[in-house]
Design an enzyme around this catalytic site. Structure first.
Site, PDB file in Angstrom:
ATOM      1  N   CYS A 203      64.631 -40.339  78.026  1.00  0.00           N
ATOM      2  CA  CYS A 203      64.121 -40.997  79.235  1.00  0.00           C
ATOM      3  C   CYS A 203      62.602 -41.166  79.136  1.00  0.00           C
ATOM      4  O   CYS A 203      62.130 -41.918  78.305  1.00  0.00           O
ATOM      5  CB  CYS A 203      64.568 -40.216  80.468  1.00  0.00           C
ATOM      6  SG  CYS A 203      64.500 -41.197  81.974  1.00  0.00           S
TER       7      CYS A 203
ATOM      8  N   HIS B 136      70.681 -39.171  79.632  1.00  0.00           N
ATOM      9  CA  HIS B 136      70.318 -37.748  79.685  1.00  0.00           C
ATOM     10  C   HIS B 136      71.431 -36.844  79.148  1.00  0.00           C
ATOM     11  O   HIS B 136      72.264 -36.356  79.922  1.00  0.00           O
ATOM     12  CB  HIS B 136      70.029 -37.347  81.134  1.00  0.00           C
ATOM     13  CG  HIS B 136      68.733 -37.875  81.652  1.00  0.00           C
ATOM     14  ND1 HIS B 136      67.525 -37.232  81.443  1.00  0.00           N
ATOM     15  CD2 HIS B 136      68.445 -38.983  82.366  1.00  0.00           C
ATOM     16  CE1 HIS B 136      66.551 -37.928  82.010  1.00  0.00           C
ATOM     17  NE2 HIS B 136      67.077 -38.994  82.579  1.00  0.00           N
TER      18      HIS B 136
ATOM     19  N   GLU C  13      71.165 -33.829  78.344  1.00  0.00           N
ATOM     20  CA  GLU C  13      71.006 -32.472  78.885  1.00  0.00           C
ATOM     21  C   GLU C  13      71.739 -32.308  80.221  1.00  0.00           C
ATOM     22  O   GLU C  13      71.933 -31.189  80.679  1.00  0.00           O
ATOM     23  CB  GLU C  13      69.519 -32.111  79.016  1.00  0.00           C
ATOM     24  CG  GLU C  13      68.762 -32.742  80.183  1.00  0.00           C
ATOM     25  CD  GLU C  13      68.269 -34.154  79.907  1.00  0.00           C
ATOM     26  OE1 GLU C  13      68.782 -34.810  78.970  1.00  0.00           O
ATOM     27  OE2 GLU C  13      67.366 -34.611  80.654  1.00  0.00           O
TER      28      GLU C  13
END
Lengths: 223, 89
Positions: free
Chosen positions: A87, A197, A199
């Protein structure tokens, strides 16, 4: 293994990244402040997390890309150290010149926060070696400036060098990116930038754990 | 050292999509402004700097644009109205 997560003023996904990396690798990564001029000894990979470094002033990632620590990150990346930017981290890698092109305001001008389908175009990068080419997986995105643009010549070069790593699956492009690009690598393959993302989908309490496979690639990347 | 003032005009390159400009253009159309054919949004920056002479000032401004202020992948820049404001400071 020794990983570094770089913190910039305005990073806000650094803690999530640390948790995901600690879970996958079993070791808590080093948090490295942007004003440092060196990386901790023995670092095996660098992670640039998401957020709004420097409030997105000037252009997203532009000022962070000129932070003192980035000189060292760039030097080590050119020597082959695995580097991933997610990002805002992707925006910083582009502004730092470690990846080509530019990330502009989403074509529909809206901040997008949703889950989209990704398709693996290249697993040449060690971050993506756990995926077969063509694999589709759902991954959250959350950004206002993820619209990847580059010249026609650069796009051809990305294709010729197998540097398009991830695309939004057909009909899933949330931001207008050229060729549905969601993530690219440098030509050597050791630097990966991606808007989605991983994560957010790595820990047991998260909806899926597919994203952990990106970070598992780091375990293999340690060399 | 003399002081100079300059205005930097940073614009998107031709062909680069400008969704913000398009949104403003469509808002103007909604307000009843007719005949608007295009609107491209850019940035203006006013700088004051010290330099030995005008060519040096121009060179410094150019380097600032190349290194940080403009993203030359998608933006063009021009230096406008570079002028000395005082002989010494």
């Amino acid at each position: 293994m020794a990983l570094a997560v770089i913190q910039f003023p305005g990073s806000n996904r650094d803690s999530d990244m640390v948790e995901a990396l600690a879970h996958v690798t079993g070791t808590k990564p080093h948090l490295v402040w942007h004003a440092e001029t060196s990386l901790p000894a023995g670092i095996e990979a660098v992670v640039l997390p998401g957020g709004f470094s420097y409030g997105d002033y000037l252009r997203c990632g532009a000022i962070a890309a000129r932070a003192p620590v980035m000189t060292e990150v760039a030097k080590r990346a050119q020597q082959g150290l695995p580097v991933i930017g997610v990002c805002n981290g992707f925006q910083i890698l582009i502004e730092a010149g470690l990846l080509p092109g530019a990330l502009m305001r989403n074509a529909n001008l809206r901040f997008v926060c949703k889950t989209v389908d990704l398709e693996v175009q290249s697993n040449r990068s060690r971050f993506l070696e756990g995926f077969d080419v063509g694999t589709r997986w759902a991954c959250p995105v959350a950004h206002g400036d993820g619209n990847y643009v580059c010249s026609a010549d650069m796009l051809a070069r990305l294709q010729d060098t197998d540097s398009i790593a991830l695309t939004y699956a057909s009909g899933s492009n949330p931001n207008g990116s050229v060729a549905n690009i969601a993530g690219i690598t440098n030509e050597a393959g050791n630097v990966l930038g991606m808007m989605p993302h991983p994560e957010n989908i790595s820990l047991p309490h998260q909806p899926t754990q597919v994203g952990a496979r990106i970070f598992e690639g780091l375990l293999h990347a340690a060399a | 050292m003399p002081t100079y003032e300059a205005r930097l005009i940073i614009t998107l390159k031709q062909g680069v999509l400008d969704p913000q400009g398009q949104a403003s253009a469509s808002a103007l159309a909604g307000l009843g402004f007719e005949g608007l054919q295009s609107l491209r949004q850019g940035k203006v920056m006013d700088l004051t700097l010290e330099a030995n002479d005008e060519p040096t000032a121009r060179e410094a401004l150019s380097a600032m644009c190349e290194k940080l202020l403009a993203n030359t992948v998608i933006e063009d820049y021009q230096i406008d109205g570079l002028a000395q404001t005082s002989a010494t400071s």
